[in-house]
Design a protein around this motif. Sequence first.
Motif, PDB file in Angstrom:
ATOM      1  N   LYS A 108     -36.534  35.324  26.946  1.00 37.02           N
ATOM      2  CA  LYS A 108     -36.499  36.179  26.405  1.00 37.02           C
ATOM      3  C   LYS A 108     -36.113  36.454  24.643  1.00 37.02           C
ATOM      4  O   LYS A 108     -34.972  34.938  25.097  1.00 37.02           O
ATOM      5  N   VAL A 109     -36.318  36.682  24.263  1.00 38.36           N
ATOM      6  CA  VAL A 109     -35.050  36.714  22.602  1.00 38.36           C
ATOM      7  C   VAL A 109     -35.478  38.109  21.811  1.00 38.36           C
ATOM      8  O   VAL A 109     -36.364  38.824  22.157  1.00 38.36           O
ATOM      9  N   ILE A 110     -33.757  38.298  21.559  1.00 38.28           N
ATOM     10  CA  ILE A 110     -33.679  39.317  20.670  1.00 38.28           C
ATOM     11  C   ILE A 110     -34.390  38.564  19.246  1.00 38.28           C
ATOM     12  O   ILE A 110     -33.661  37.923  18.945  1.00 38.28           O
ATOM     13  N   VAL A 111     -35.456  39.602  18.126  1.00 40.09           N
ATOM     14  CA  VAL A 111     -35.160  39.768  16.868  1.00 40.09           C
ATOM     15  C   VAL A 111     -34.902  40.410  16.314  1.00 40.09           C
ATOM     16  O   VAL A 111     -35.037  42.161  16.655  1.00 40.09           O
ATOM     17  N   LYS A 112     -34.998  40.390  14.542  1.00 39.78           N
ATOM     18  CA  LYS A 112     -34.632  41.201  14.348  1.00 39.78           C
ATOM     19  C   LYS A 112     -36.122  41.694  13.377  1.00 39.78           C
ATOM     20  O   LYS A 112     -36.935  40.702  12.677  1.00 39.78           O
ATOM     21  N   ILE A 113     -36.285  43.066  13.761  1.00 42.71           N
ATOM     22  CA  ILE A 113     -38.056  43.364  13.050  1.00 42.71           C
ATOM     23  C   ILE A 113     -37.586  43.867  11.306  1.00 42.71           C
ATOM     24  O   ILE A 113     -36.709  44.528  11.256  1.00 42.71           O
ATOM     25  N   ASN A 114     -37.470  43.042  10.548  1.00 39.56           N
ATOM     26  CA  ASN A 114     -37.994  43.061   8.806  1.00 39.56           C
ATOM     27  C   ASN A 114     -39.217  43.068   8.447  1.00 39.56           C
ATOM     28  O   ASN A 114     -39.386  43.025   6.976  1.00 39.56           O
ATOM     29  N   ASP A 115     -40.265  43.295   8.974  1.00 39.10           N
ATOM     30  CA  ASP A 115     -41.521  42.886   8.051  1.00 39.10           C
ATOM     31  C   ASP A 115     -42.567  43.845   8.669  1.00 39.10           C
ATOM     32  O   ASP A 115     -42.244  44.282  10.556  1.00 39.10           O
ATOM     33  N   VAL A 116     -43.479  44.255   8.634  1.00 39.37           N
ATOM     34  CA  VAL A 116     -44.789  45.099   9.272  1.00 39.37           C
ATOM     35  C   VAL A 116     -46.021  43.891   8.495  1.00 39.37           C
ATOM     36  O   VAL A 116     -45.750  43.859   7.266  1.00 39.37           O
ATOM     37  N   GLY A 117     -47.260  44.512   8.672  1.00 35.28           N
ATOM     38  CA  GLY A 117     -48.032  43.955   8.213  1.00 35.28           C
ATOM     39  C   GLY A 117     -49.612  44.557   9.186  1.00 35.28           C
ATOM     40  O   GLY A 117     -49.076  44.090  10.266  1.00 35.28           O
TER      41      GLY A 117
END
Length: 163
Positions: A108-117
Motif C-alpha cells: 500500500k502507498v499513499i500518492v498525491k494525485i496531481n495529474d489526469v490523462g
Amino acid sequence: MVFRSSAAICGAVVALSVSVTMARSETGGVHTGAKVNEATGDAIVGAASMYNPFRPGWREGTRNTASGERYNPSAWAAAIKTSLRQKFGGVHYGAKPKYALVEAVGKKVIVKINDVGPLTPGRIIDLNERTMRHFDPSLQLGVIHDVKVRPLAGDDWTPGPVG
C-alpha cells in the motif's frame, strides 16, 4: 572566530534537520493502516501503468501536471484517468492536492494525485517512476493488474508507503 563557529554550527543544524525530514519522507509508514482505512472512499479497481515524460521513448504525459506542478519522477505521485477527475474532488491547475491509497501486490502507498490523462482502456492510474518501482522494483511488469485505488478524504496526508 566566534562568528565562524556559530555559522558552522548553524549549518550543521540545518543539514541535520533536512536529513531528518528527508528520512521521514523516505521511510513512509507515517500513517497507520487503521487511520487510512477510516478515511478512504470506495475502491476503483483496474490496471496501473507508469509514465515519465523525461525518459526517452515515453509518449504519455507532459512535463507539467494538471495541477501546475512539474512532473517529479522521485515523488510519490500519480495521474488518474480523466473520467475519474470528479471522484477525486477535481484535479485542476492551482487546486489543493488530492490523495489516494493505492493497493497492489500486497503493498500500500499513499500518492498525491496531481495529474489526469486519457489513459489506455482498462487502466485507471498512471504511477510516476518512484511509485511504480515500489510495486515493481525492476520495472519489468509494465502494467500491474487488479490495483485498488481509493480517494482519501482531506489534505493532511504524507505520500509514501503505508504500514
